[in-house]
Design an enzyme around this catalytic site. Structure first.
Site, mmCIF file in Angstrom:
data_model
loop_
_atom_site.group_PDB
_atom_site.id
_atom_site.type_symbol
_atom_site.label_atom_id
_atom_site.label_comp_id
_atom_site.label_asym_id
_atom_site.label_seq_id
_atom_site.Cartn_x
_atom_site.Cartn_y
_atom_site.Cartn_z
ATOM 1 N N GLY A 227 24.503 -7.047 28.856
ATOM 2 C CA GLY A 227 23.433 -7.987 29.193
ATOM 3 C C GLY A 227 24.066 -9.281 29.688
ATOM 4 N N GLN B 108 19.129 1.901 28.074
ATOM 5 C CA GLN B 108 18.961 0.622 27.370
ATOM 6 C C GLN B 108 17.504 0.373 26.993
ATOM 7 O OE1 GLN B 108 20.741 1.101 30.140
ATOM 8 N NE2 GLN B 108 22.439 -0.317 30.354
ATOM 9 N N ASP C 251 21.019 -9.920 36.644
ATOM 10 C CA ASP C 251 22.469 -10.005 36.437
ATOM 11 C C ASP C 251 23.113 -11.030 37.354
ATOM 12 O OD1 ASP C 251 21.843 -7.260 35.176
ATOM 13 O OD2 ASP C 251 23.842 -7.830 34.506
ATOM 14 N N ASN D 266 19.775 -6.575 39.456
ATOM 15 C CA ASN D 266 19.469 -6.232 38.060
ATOM 16 C C ASN D 266 19.655 -4.720 37.908
ATOM 17 O OD1 ASN D 266 18.576 -7.143 35.411
ATOM 18 N ND2 ASN D 266 16.764 -5.908 35.762
HETATM 19 O O1 MRU Z 1 24.416 -2.700 32.251
HETATM 20 P P1 MRU Z 1 23.753 -3.704 31.369
HETATM 21 O O2 MRU Z 1 23.049 -3.100 30.201
HETATM 22 O O3 MRU Z 1 24.681 -4.841 30.985
HETATM 23 O O4 MRU Z 1 22.640 -4.328 32.316
HETATM 24 C C1 MRU Z 1 21.851 -5.372 31.849
HETATM 25 C C2 MRU Z 1 20.712 -5.678 32.703
HETATM 26 O O5 MRU Z 1 20.577 -5.212 33.810
HETATM 27 C C3 MRU Z 1 19.769 -6.688 32.186
HETATM 28 O O6 MRU Z 1 18.479 -6.434 32.634
HETATM 29 C C4 MRU Z 1 20.245 -8.058 32.687
HETATM 30 O O7 MRU Z 1 21.573 -8.300 32.302
HETATM 31 C C5 MRU Z 1 19.423 -9.137 32.203
HETATM 32 S S1 MRU Z 1 19.696 -9.397 30.514
HETATM 33 C C6 MRU Z 1 18.880 -10.738 29.966
#
Ligand code: MRU
Length: 351
Positions: A47, A196, A237, A247
């Site tokens: 995240g 997730q 992201d 994202n």
């Molecule tokens: O691969 P991840 O689980 O790190 O991806 C996270 C996301 O895409 C979230 O939606 C993003 O980081 C926003 S978190 C507040």
């Protein structure tokens, strides 16, 4: 139950091992950068905002035992550990923002004795954590103004407590609306391949007593067609200077579907996710992950023939034209994004 995703505890990094959720809530303690790099890569911690905090704590972890005699030596060690942590996952802006911030603060105090610089670095890492807690609550406050009583909200991936320190961005909006006693329902996309949404979002929403229904990613369109979704809110992201937003893979499809069904599609993210150095979404580096995430269920059970070719980008980019607004800790940004991002985030920060 209070949850803290990542913190400094007993002279080491303590984090929730998200790969074990929802089976068990287990914390891991990390003492050295290599194990920390692995924890990020394997998404024990993940995240974007949580990765900003990880950058701060990771740099401190890497330099706290430094025996450098002068700043030049110290800087070399710090640059090495920063580059190492930065090599882990390329897309989340917050990771690099955190690393840059640690390097900057050390450099500004380069004339201080090394033990003092170490303390300054530690304090800066704690500042990132404290600021994230505050930023998410402010995102929640601004975002909740967009939520009506009886709204049903669709979200993807996990942009909640587990993606930040302890509150969330997209889910922070939902938590705040819930605290305001608005009746809301949430549909959580499972978020293939790492799930997730299934493992983390539905777990934390349940813990918070929020009405959550889990769906497979492919079910979102039909729900929208039935008129059952009033809003879509996702995290981010990395957000380019023009508002294009990277994202979790699948976010772009939700944005396209939202436009077709005339449903407002919102992004919620802190200022640390914006990257003024990237002009447009197509310049954002998208992380490609191990194909086994797609062909096997958690590296345990094959669900595809051996040797099949796999395409596994972890993120996609939603063009700004599909985003109704971006909810930040400094206010809600609406189009035209290029000018308004500058006005609300950049100019306001440096005033
Ligand atoms: O691969 P991840 O689980 O790190 O991806 C996270 C996301 O895409 C979230 O939606 C993003 O980081 C926003 S978190 C507040």
């Amino acid at each position: 139950m209070y949850l803290c995703t990542i913190e400094w505890k007993d002279n080491q990094i303590k984090l929730i091992d998200q790969t074990r959720l929802p089976r068990e809530l287990k914390y891991v303690y990390i003492k050295e950068p290599k194990a920390f790099w692995q924890a990020i890569k394997t998404m024990k911690v993940r995240g974007a905002p949580a990765l900003g905090a990880a950058a701060g704590l990771g740099v401190y972890l890497g330099i706290k035992n430094s025996r450098a005699k002068n700043f030049a030596q110290f800087k070399k060690e710090m640059d090495k550990v920063s580059a190492y942590i930065g090599s882990c996952r390329p897309t989340a802006r917050n990771l690099f923002w955190g690393l840059e911030r640690m390097r900057r603060v050390a450099y500004q105090r380069r004339n201080q004795p090394i033990p003092v610089i170490k303390q300054i670095i530690f304090r800066e890492a704690q500042n990132i954590i404290a600021e994230d807690r505050m930023a998410c609550r402010n995102i929640g406050r601004y975002g909740a103004e967009l939520i009506k009583n009886n709204d049903t909200i669709l979200t993807i991936c996990n942009a909640g407590i587990l993606a930040t320190i302890d509150y969330g961005t997209a889910l922070g909006v939902i938590y705040r609306a819930h605290e305001q006693k608005k009746r809301i329902k949430v549909f959580a996309c499972e978020t293939r391949p790492m799930l997730q949404g299934a493992r983390l979002t539905s777990w934390e929403l349940q813990k918070k007593g929020i009405d959550v229904t889990l769906i497979c990613d492919s079910m979102a369109a039909d729900l929208m067609r039935q008129g059952r979704i009033k809003k879509v809110i996702a995290g981010a992201d990395r957000i380019a200077a023009n508002g294009d937003t990277a994202n979790k893979i699948g976010t772009y499809s939700l944005a396209v579907l939202s436009r077709y069904h005339k449903i407002p599609f919102y992004i919620a993210a802190p200022a640390s996710t914006f990257d003024p150095g990237i002009r447009q979404g197509k310049d954002i580096v998208i992380e490609q992950r191990n194909g086994r995430e797609v062909t096997e269920l958690f590296f345990k059970q094959p669900i595809a023939p051996k040797e099949v070719k796999v395409f596994n980008p972890a993120f996609d980019v939603t063009p700004r034209q599909l985003i109704a607004a971006i909810i930040t800790e400094k206010g809600v940004i609406r189009p035209p994004y290029k000018a308004n991002i500058k006005k609300i985030l950049i100019d306001a920060t440096f005033k």
